[in-house]
Every structure is written in structure tokens, then in C-alpha cells.
Scaffold this motif. Structure first.
Motif, PDB file in Angstrom:
ATOM      1  N   PHE A 149      25.709  18.272  29.896  1.00  0.00           N
ATOM      2  CA  PHE A 149      26.364  19.751  30.092  1.00  0.00           C
ATOM      3  C   PHE A 149      27.330  19.843  31.137  1.00  0.00           C
ATOM      4  CE2 PHE A 149      23.627  20.689  26.510  1.00  0.00           C
ATOM      5  CZ  PHE A 149      24.245  21.822  26.004  1.00  0.00           C
ATOM      6  N   LEU A 161      22.135  24.423  18.755  1.00  0.00           N
ATOM      7  CA  LEU A 161      21.199  23.505  19.165  1.00  0.00           C
ATOM      8  C   LEU A 161      21.017  22.757  20.176  1.00  0.00           C
ATOM      9  CD1 LEU A 161      20.917  22.083  15.368  1.00  0.00           C
ATOM     10  CD2 LEU A 161      19.170  23.607  16.340  1.00  0.00           C
ATOM     11  N   ALA A 162      22.428  22.607  20.766  1.00  0.00           N
ATOM     12  CA  ALA A 162      22.515  21.846  21.998  1.00  0.00           C
ATOM     13  C   ALA A 162      22.201  22.667  23.332  1.00  0.00           C
ATOM     14  CB  ALA A 162      24.138  21.467  22.109  1.00  0.00           C
ATOM     15  N   PHE A 163      22.347  23.878  23.022  1.00  0.00           N
ATOM     16  CA  PHE A 163      21.932  24.764  24.199  1.00  0.00           C
ATOM     17  C   PHE A 163      20.480  25.143  24.432  1.00  0.00           C
ATOM     18  CE2 PHE A 163      26.650  25.938  24.672  1.00  0.00           C
ATOM     19  CZ  PHE A 163      26.591  26.023  25.963  1.00  0.00           C
ATOM     20  N   LEU A 184      26.358  15.407  22.303  1.00  0.00           N
ATOM     21  CA  LEU A 184      25.151  15.362  23.172  1.00  0.00           C
ATOM     22  C   LEU A 184      24.176  14.106  22.831  1.00  0.00           C
ATOM     23  CD1 LEU A 184      23.046  16.585  25.175  1.00  0.00           C
ATOM     24  CD2 LEU A 184      22.116  18.059  23.271  1.00  0.00           C
ATOM     25  N   GLN A 196      25.695  23.521  15.712  1.00  0.00           N
ATOM     26  CA  GLN A 196      25.648  22.368  16.739  1.00  0.00           C
ATOM     27  C   GLN A 196      25.553  22.784  18.220  1.00  0.00           C
ATOM     28  OE1 GLN A 196      27.364  18.763  16.704  1.00  0.00           O
ATOM     29  NE2 GLN A 196      27.438  18.529  14.348  1.00  0.00           N
ATOM     30  N   GLU A 197      26.514  23.934  18.549  1.00  0.00           N
ATOM     31  CA  GLU A 197      26.342  24.315  19.852  1.00  0.00           C
ATOM     32  C   GLU A 197      25.135  25.075  20.260  1.00  0.00           C
ATOM     33  OE1 GLU A 197      30.377  25.895  22.922  1.00  0.00           O
ATOM     34  OE2 GLU A 197      30.429  25.668  20.703  1.00  0.00           O
ATOM     35  N   LEU A 249      26.563  19.095  19.272  1.00  0.00           N
ATOM     36  CA  LEU A 249      25.288  18.342  19.487  1.00  0.00           C
ATOM     37  C   LEU A 249      25.343  16.941  19.188  1.00  0.00           C
ATOM     38  CD1 LEU A 249      22.015  18.921  19.186  1.00  0.00           C
ATOM     39  CD2 LEU A 249      22.281  19.075  16.616  1.00  0.00           C
TER      40      LEU A 249
END
Lengths: 43, 700
Positions: free
Chosen positions: B527, A7-9, B329, A4-5, B326
Motif C-alpha cells: 500500500f 477487499l484490498a483495504f 496486491l 477489489q479496492e 486486489l
């Protein structure tokens, strides 16, 4: 760092690239209506 | 007969002859159809399949009254018609005319004909002939104008097939000129002919008299060899115009008959009222009043629906996707960010529906005429009304629309003041703040206070534009002659199709233009709001636990306190705190400060930014953007952040501030100097700061 992290980045990188391209990089002129190479007088 | 061929077709005509409607009919492309002058300021190209497998590139050129250019967009027409090397140089020109203004429209036709380009004469609005008692002798006109004529109605769609056939057979059209150029000044033109035997005489004449280049000829060479004083050239141009009108009069004397007893004079009666020096203004402001009341009244239900739908979607995402970065987000950054823009679709759609109806009906040109007298007093032209009204959509096309203002000083002033007009990007900011700080009450039982406030903000923007123009007119020392020509098109019932297309196009442009930026900014903001440096951010839970040791909190209160601690010490929190001293005198906290900075990219980002920030750091009790904003409390004063004083201060700030990077870029492009956009930025934002400061300090 989990998936998840990562993909978020990736999303962050895409967003930043889009904004930089939009506001800081100059667009190429696409209007070629004035002929190819000759100076037709379009100012 | 030609086949399997690509041809270039140029669509040319005076403003308001229905040229864009013909373009739509031929190409099926969705273009805006309007009645006020200067709507076509850029080249528009469409594609059309014609009989016999012929494909045509249709070029919709800016409206022009003649080939004697007096503005930039008129120059576009001349430069194309004089440059055979241009890849869009037309194989055939279609000159569109209005059957009711044939005499004036034919001036341009005769000029284009004399360039020896195959030219088809389109007589548009033929459906009004019976109503106006007009009869045309088409064979006579074709013979004497040496052309083929298409009698069409672009609004009703008839005559288009016949026009397509004429285009296919363009090679059969005579290229014989209407006027012998030598007759303007035989001696002068004979010398020209001898010096440039291979060049068309009328083209040479245009190169001499207009500010255009011409093929491989050096215009300096032409000019130095054939010097005539400016006044002599003007005199010859006048002579040319007179000769052309003599020719046109002779042809129309036989080819056009008008039975005055049939013609009805509804238009004149309506014009007298709509352009009356008292009633004209009264009706204009009444129409504006109805528009802004309706925007708020009719949008309420769909806006609430969109807001609550996105709030539910956000909760649904958070509850059903696996917990993680995610998911946060998406639920706290992306969905609130997109919701923050989509919520304004109803208001924007209604605004453009009304503007489009006013344009379509022919009323907008009356407004231009009506306002000219007032505009002149402030150093503007009646034509400045067009950019100022288009500015309600977006300042960027509005600034480009100033190209049809002939006088440079008037044009420059219009460019500089147009960003004061309330653009659609301000609407989301206004709408949300008005909903928060102005009571939803009615005065006298029918006047909606929120609608009234919105109208006042629009008038304030317009008033400030006029006031600034007055000041600039006094300051700027630029000389130039000015004149005003406006076309008064016929009144027409707005076509539902055209209005619908306009509304969809404008709304789409708003959503997709700003939407991508807002989405990207929402992700970046999330972010910055979700990560932070140092112990205060990383140990937020520990710090809150220690601080609340003596007064233990409930689970929900604890979570809110941790979220708040994290947000304040996140990257965005630290940035916001840095600028807070500069904006706190205006009644704003650091979160609003961040929203103001990010909205420099585009004003509507303001709401999306706040939606993201409040979603990250806010309470879960309030789900909709509006409720989240309404629930924000200033931790120092204990008062609501969005109260009457700070709300009015924000409204005034956004009314005046130059919060748009793209507008600055287009001002630079149109003025060819950074001096003017820099002046715009400093003056508008400085003025906005001072006004917002004064308003807050008085009202708090």
C-alpha cells in the motif's frame, strides 16, 4: 471504490491490526503453573 | 487400582539422561531431544493415556543434578515439589536415570524420595547394559531404594508399557524416605520438628537452605528462628550429600555389577580425539566447514525451484485474475512477500539437520567441554557455548537457555553477546546477498566461494560475540564464584525420527513465526508503495510523457518509467528519501533503507520487503527475486545497487546490527531491566553502522 479496492483495504486493515497487536499490545500472562492465587515463590 | 482419573506426573532427572526421550515416548508430543546441557529450560507438559482409563498430565521439568539449586531452571523443580497448592504438583514423580551413571543420578532420586512424593525410579538406556557389562539386581534395588523400578530404553522404546502400569499403581509405592533428615544434625532438626510439628522435616530443610517459598509458612519466620551462618548451612549440605552417597554406595554394592572385561572403551578413545587440544578444534572447524559448504551446494536446486515457482505464480495471478487493486496486491505484494520467505526453507532445513545430528550423536557436549577453556578467558562459561550455538537458530530461546549458567556475571555477558551469533533470520539476508555479490566459483576445484563466505560470516558473528564478552568482562564489576559441570553423554547414532522432527519443527517455527509478520508487512508495504500524496504521484503518466516528449519511449519503457516515477513519489518512496542521506555513505539507496527499517521487526523481512518494492516498481523482464535485485541500477551512478562494495557493507551491517525487536524484549525479560537491551541496541547497531561504512568506503 470497486469491490477489489474494498477487499484490498480490508486486507490492509487486518494486516495493520495484526502488526499492532504483535508489537505494541502486551500479551496476557498465560502461565498459571504456579498455582492460582497463592504466592508459590515463582519469580 | 484407580480408574477414570487425572493424575499429575513429574518427569525429573539429571541433564542428558534421556528425560525428553521418555517424555516423547509417554506423550507422543514432538519435543526436541538433545545431548547438551540445559536444553530443557521451560516446563513442558504433555498428556498420556494410561491403562485403566487413567489420564496423566506429564510435566517435563528442567534437568537438575540435585535439589540444591544453583541456577534458575533448577529452582523451577524445587519450587514445584515444595508447593502442594500448585495445580501441577505431582501425584507421582518419575526420576529418570542413566544406567551408566546410576550412582550420580541416584542423589537426586533420594532427595525427591525424602519429600515423601510417590517416586518411580526409571533406569534408562538399558539397551546398553550388555554392551557395558552391567547387570542389575532389580528386586534388591527396589527393596532398598523403597521404590518401583522401570528398566527402559527410551531410544528403542522398550519398557514403556511396564512404566505406564507402574504409574497407574503409584499409590502402592512406599513413601518412606531414603535418608532420615535428623541424622544430618540431630539437635538442629529436633528443634525444627518441635516448632513445625505438621511439616515434613526435609521440606523445612530445603526451605531454609534454598531460595524458595513454602506453602503458607513465612520463610522469614523460619529463618529468623533457625539462623545458622551461611558456612554452617553449607557444611550441613555437604554432610547431607556425603550421607546420601554412603547410602547409594551401600545399595549399589550389591544391586549393580559391572564386568570390566566386557565393557568396551570406544567412547574413551573417541573422547580423547574429539576433545584433544589440537585435533579437537581441527575436527570441530572441519565439521563446520562441511556444514556450510553443504548448505549452499545442496540448497541450490530446491531454492531456484521455489523462486521460479513463485515468480510464475505471480505472473499467472496478474494475467488471469481480473485487473484491479486486489489483483495487484496479490501479485505484487502477497506472493512476492511469501516467496521471499519460503525460498529459504531448504537452507534452514539443512542447517537444523546438521545441528540436530551433532546434538543427537553426543558430539555437542564434547564441543561444550572443548570450548570451556577458551570461553573462560573471555569471561564466559563452557555452558555459554550452548546459547551461542542455539543462537544459530534464534537468539530468543538461546537467551532463555542461559538460565542454567549459575554465575550471574557470566550469564549476563552471555545474554548480551548471544545476538551476535548468526541466527536463522540472518540466513535469508546472507544467502541472497552472497548469491548476488560473491562469484559462484570454486577455489582448488572444491571450495565453493559462496559457502566459504557464509562460513566466514558465522565465524565473524561468533568471534564478535567472544570479543564483546572479553570487553564486557573487563567493564562489568559483578562478583561471583563460578564452576563448570558438563555431562558427557554416550555417543549414539542419531535417530532419523528425532532429527526429522527437529528439522520439521524448526522450519515450521521459522515459516509460521516470521511468515505471518512478513505477510502483514508485505501488505502494508504494498500500500505504501502503491499510493502516494501529491501531484507527482497522481500525475505520474503525464509527467513522464512531458519529460520524454523529445525522446519517445517504447511502450514497455514508458510503463517502467511511470512505475518508477510513482514508486519514488509514493509514501514509501518519500519515507525512504528522507532517510537516504544517512544510509547513502554505506552504499545503500532508499529502497534498501526501507528494507532495513522494516526488518527491525525480524531480519528476514529484508528480502520480502525488497521483493515487494521491486515488484511494484520494477521491470517485468526480471521475474525472480534474485534477478530483480541483480538488475537494480543506481540512477545517479548508473552502477548496480548490489555490487561487491555495497553487498559486503550490507553483510557486515546485518552481521552486527541488533535488528530484532523480539530479542530486545527477551533481554529485558531475562535481565529485568531496560538498561541492558538499550545498551545492546545502541552498541550493536552503532558498531554495525560504523563497520558497514568503513567497508563500503574502502571497497567502492
Amino acid at each position: 471504490m470497486d469491490i477489489q479496492e474494498i477487499l484490498a483495504f480490508v486486507a490492509l486493515a487486518i494486516a495493520l491490526a495484526f502488526l499492532i497487536r504483535k508489537f505494541f499490545l502486551k500479551k496476557k500472562k498465560s502461565d498459571k503453573n504456579c498455582g492460582d492465587d497463592d504466592d508459590c515463590g515463582c519469580h | 487400582m484407580v480408574s477414570n482419573q487425572n493424575i499429575n506426573v513429574a518427569l525429573i532427572g539429571n541433564p542428558n539422561v534421556g528425560k525428553t526421550s521418555v517424555f516423547n515416548q509417554l506423550t507422543g508430543l514432538n519435543q526436541q531431544v538433545g545431548n547438551y546441557p540445559g536444553i530443557t529450560v521451560e516446563k513442558k507438559i504433555g498428556f498420556c493415556k494410561l491403562p485403566n482409563n487413567v489420564k496423566a498430565n506429564i510435566l517435563d521439568l528442567p534437568g537438575t543434578y540435585s535439589l540444591n539449586a544453583s541456577s534458575i531452571d533448577e529452582n523451577v523443580v524445587i519450587e514445584l515439589l515444595l508447593n502442594k497448592n500448585d495445580k501441577l504438583y505431582p501425584d507421582v514423580a518419575l526420576v529418570v536415570t542413566d544406567v551408566e551413571n546410576l550412582k550420580r543420578n541416584l542423589l537426586l532420586f533420594t532427595q525427591i524420595k525424602d519429600l515423601e512424593i510417590p517416586t518411580i525410579l526409571i533406569i534408562n538406556m538399558a539397551d546398553r547394559m550388555a554392551y557395558k557389562g552391567i547387570t542389575l539386581d532389580i528386586p534388591y534395588l527396589e527393596e532398598h531404594l523403597k521404590t518401583k523400578i522401570a528398566l527402559i530404553s527410551s531410544r528403542k522404546g522398550f519398557g514403556i508399557d511396564a512404566l505406564k502400569k507402574l504409574i497407574v499403581n503409584y499409590k502402592s509405592i512406599s513413601s518412606e524416605p531414603c535418608l532420615n533428615a535428623s541424622s544430618i544434625d540431630p539437635e538442629y532438626f529436633n528443634t525444627l520438628r518441635k516448632t513445625f510439628p505438621n511439616q515434613l522435616l526435609y521440606k523445612l530443610w530445603l526451605v531454609i537452605t534454598q531460595d524458595v517459598n513454602f506453602l503458607n509458612l513465612d520463610r522469614k519466620e523460619i529463618r529468623s528462628s533457625f539462623t545458622k551462618s551461611h558456612s554452617d548451612l553449607k557444611r550441613l549440605q555437604q554432610k547431607e550429600t556425603i550421607k546420601r552417597y554412603q547410602f547409594i554406595n551401600d545399595v549399589l554394592k550389591v544391586g549393580l555389577k559391572i564386568d570390566e572385561t566386557v565393557a568396551k572403551d570406544f567412547r574413551s578413545k573417541l573422547d580423547r580425539v574429539l576433545t584433544h587440544k589440537v585435533w579437537g578444534y581441527f575436527i570441530f572447524f572441519l565439521i563446520l566447514f562441511v556444514i556450510f559448504q553443504s548448505i549452499f551446494e545442496w540448497s541450490k536446486i530446491p531454492m531456484d525451484f521455489i523462486d521460479s515457482t513463485f515468480a510464475s505464480l505471480s505472473s499467472l495471478t496478474a494475467d488471469n485474475l481480473p485487473a484491479g487493486v486486489l489483483t495487484n496486491l496479490i501479485s505484487q505484494g502477497i506472493i512476492p512477500g511469501i516467496g521471499g520467505i519460503l525460498i529459504f526453507i531448504p537452507q534452514i532445513a539443512f542447517l537444523f539437520m546438521f545441528i540436530s545430528i551433532l546434538e543427537e550423536s553426543g558430539y555437542m557436549s564434547r564441543v561444550v567441554f572443548l570450548m570451556d577453556k577458551i570461553m573462560r578467558k573471555f569471561g564466559l562459561s563452557g555452558k555459554s557455548v550452548v546459547p551461542l550455538i542455539s543462537g544459530t537458530a534464534c537468539a530468543i530461546p538461546a537467551i532463555m537457555a542461559t538460565r542454567n549458567i549459575e554465575n550471574w556475571k557470566e550469564r549476563l555477558i552471555t545474554i548480551l553477546v548471544t545476538p551476535f551469533t548468526t541466527c536463522s533470520a540472518r540466513l535469508p539476508v546472507y544467502a541472497i546477498i552472497i548469491a548476488l555479490v560473491i562469484p559462484d566459483n570454486r577455489v582448488f576445484g572444491f571450495l565453493n566461494m559462496q559457502g566459504m563466505t557464509l562460513m566466514l560470516l558465522y565465524l565473524l558473528g561468533f568471534g564478535m560475540a567472544i570479543f564483546s564478552a572479553y570487553i564486557l568482562n573487563k567493564i562489568l564489576k559483578i562478583k561471583g564464584k563460578t564452576y563448570f559441570v558438563v555431562e558427557m553423554p554416550n555417543y549414539k547414532l542419531p535417530l532419523f525420527k528425532n532429527v526429522g522432527i527437529n528439522v520439521i519443527e524448526k522450519t515450521k517455527a521459522f515459516i509460521f513465526g516470521a511468515g505471518k509478520i512478513i505477510l502483514a508487512i508485505s501488505i502494508v508495504l504494498w500500500f505504501l508503495a502503491s499510493y502516494g500524496p501529491g501531484e507527482k504521484f497522481n500525475n505520474a503518466e503525464k509527467i513522464v510523457t512531458e519529460n520524454t516528449k523529445e525522446n519517445p519511449l517504447s511502450e514497455a519503457e514508458f510503463e517502467n518509467a511511470v512505475a518508477s516515477q510513482k514508486l519514488e513519489n509514493s509514501y514509501i518512496g518519500l519515507m525512504g528519501k528522507t532517510i537516504e542521506p544517512a544510509i547513502s555513505p554505506l552504499g545503500y539507496d532508499w529502497k534498501i533503507g526501507i528494507a532495513i527499517i522494516s526488518s527491525f521487526a525480524a531480519r528476514e523481512v529484508f528480502v520480502g520487503t525488497l521483493a515487494t518494492i521491486y515488484s511494484v516498481g520494477g521491470s517485468d523482464n526480471e521475474v525472480t527475486i534474485k534477478n530483480k535485485m541483480a538488475a537494480e541500477i543506481n540512477p545517479v551512478t548508473g552502477e548496480k545497487i548490489f555490487n561487491f562494495a555495497s553487498g559486503i557493507s550490507l553483510l557486515l551491517f546485518y552481521a552486527f546490527a541488533m535488528q530484532c525487536a523480539s530479542t530486545l524484549a527477551v533481554t529485558k525479560k531475562e535481565t529485568n531491566s531496560w538498561k541492558w537491551p538499550a545498551g545492546q541496541l545502541i552498541f550493536m547497531s552503532g558498531f554495525a553502522y560504523v563497520v558497514a561504512l568503513i567497508a563500503y568506503q574502502i571497497l567502492k
